[in-house]
Design a protein around this motif. Structure first.
Motif, mmCIF file in Angstrom:
data_model
loop_
_atom_site.group_PDB
_atom_site.id
_atom_site.type_symbol
_atom_site.label_atom_id
_atom_site.label_comp_id
_atom_site.label_asym_id
_atom_site.label_seq_id
_atom_site.Cartn_x
_atom_site.Cartn_y
_atom_site.Cartn_z
ATOM 1 N N SER A 57 49.590 51.423 41.131
ATOM 2 C CA SER A 57 48.932 52.159 40.043
ATOM 3 C C SER A 57 48.055 53.294 40.577
ATOM 4 C CB SER A 57 48.057 51.218 39.220
ATOM 5 O OG SER A 57 46.926 50.814 39.982
ATOM 6 N N PHE A 64 45.117 53.034 40.986
ATOM 7 C CA PHE A 64 43.896 52.881 40.188
ATOM 8 C C PHE A 64 43.112 51.724 40.790
ATOM 9 C CE2 PHE A 64 41.428 51.573 36.408
ATOM 10 C CZ PHE A 64 40.947 52.813 36.004
ATOM 11 N N VAL A 109 39.786 49.307 41.303
ATOM 12 C CA VAL A 109 38.662 48.732 40.565
ATOM 13 C C VAL A 109 37.871 47.832 41.507
ATOM 14 C CG1 VAL A 109 38.008 47.423 38.504
ATOM 15 C CG2 VAL A 109 40.135 48.739 38.495
ATOM 16 N N GLU A 141 47.219 44.217 43.796
ATOM 17 C CA GLU A 141 48.505 44.420 43.129
ATOM 18 C C GLU A 141 49.634 43.757 43.911
ATOM 19 O OE1 GLU A 141 48.827 48.626 42.214
ATOM 20 O OE2 GLU A 141 47.228 48.444 40.702
ATOM 21 N N CYS A 153 43.409 41.607 38.370
ATOM 22 C CA CYS A 153 42.306 42.562 38.208
ATOM 23 C C CYS A 153 41.105 42.177 39.074
ATOM 24 C CB CYS A 153 41.831 42.568 36.762
ATOM 25 S SG CYS A 153 42.994 43.234 35.574
ATOM 26 N N GLU A 179 37.976 42.055 38.276
ATOM 27 C CA GLU A 179 36.989 41.191 37.613
ATOM 28 C C GLU A 179 37.332 39.728 37.793
ATOM 29 O OE1 GLU A 179 38.530 43.825 36.495
ATOM 30 O OE2 GLU A 179 37.306 44.980 35.084
ATOM 31 N N PRO A 183 36.121 46.495 31.238
ATOM 32 C CA PRO A 183 37.107 45.505 31.707
ATOM 33 C C PRO A 183 38.212 45.293 30.679
ATOM 34 C CG PRO A 183 35.055 44.420 31.066
ATOM 35 C CD PRO A 183 34.802 45.895 31.000
ATOM 36 N N CYS A 184 39.404 44.975 31.151
ATOM 37 C CA CYS A 184 40.538 44.775 30.233
ATOM 38 C C CYS A 184 40.326 43.514 29.400
ATOM 39 C CB CYS A 184 41.846 44.693 31.015
ATOM 40 S SG CYS A 184 42.133 43.089 31.788
#
Ligand code: THU
Length: 161
Positions: free
Chosen positions: A43, A45, A47, A65, A74, A76, A112-113
């Motif tokens: 990604s 991306f 975090v 990933e 993720c 978190e 957060p998702c």
């Protein structure tokens, strides 16, 4: 007769990290370091998460990933599960999150998702005290939610089971 219910959340917005309490600046700094170490080749991306525990320890996490995309996790949840494994009886005091794309500068706060909100909610329900969450991009504004409930108002918890 149908009734309308309104859900409201109060969030605090800081213009920069410099406005945060020093303890939170320090925590955000640790989240930023964790973000740099994220494994995000698919990604691009990254975090980073840092959880300050009631015993003073800080547990970090970053997104991990996988070539089989859903097998990744993720930041978190990496942090929360690590904290739960290392310190099973210690409450979370506060969480700092930062996210950024390698393709462009991320200047807006990244929340957060949904799946991470649900996971974090379980810790908050268990410990019976609110967990404030600070989240940001790489730079720019920082948002503070006083509780996971502010980000996930209709929490599904074990009381429904
Ligand atoms: N990601 C997180 O680590 N936390 C979130 O709350 C949102 C998304 C990660 C998952 C994936 O590795 C990448 O960001 C892009 O979705």
């Amino acid at each position: 007769m149908a009734k309308q219910l309104k859900i409201e959340a109060e969030l605090t917005v800081y213009d920069t990290v410099d406005e945060l309490p020093l303890e939170i600046q320090d925590l955000m700094n640790k989240a930023q370091q964790a973000r740099n170490d994220a494994y995000a080749p698919y990604s691009s991306f990254k975090v980073g998460a840092a959880i300050l525990l009631e015993n003073g320890n800080v547990v970090i996490g970053n997104n991990q990933e996988n070539a089989a995309f859903p097998s990744g996790l993720c930041a978190e949840r990496v942090a929360a599960f690590q904290a739960g494994a290392l310190y099973p009886k210690v409450a979370f005091k506060v969480i700092a999150l930062t996210a950024g794309s390698l393709k462009q500068q991320t200047t807006t706060p990244i929340p957060p998702c949904g799946a991470c909100r649900q996971s974090l909610a379980e810790y908050e329900v268990r410990q019976e005290t609110n967990i404030p969450i600070y989240f940001m991009g790489e730079t720019g504004k920082v948002v503070r939610a006083a509780s996971v409930k502010d980000l996930l108002p209709l929490i599904f918890d074990s009381s429904y089971l």
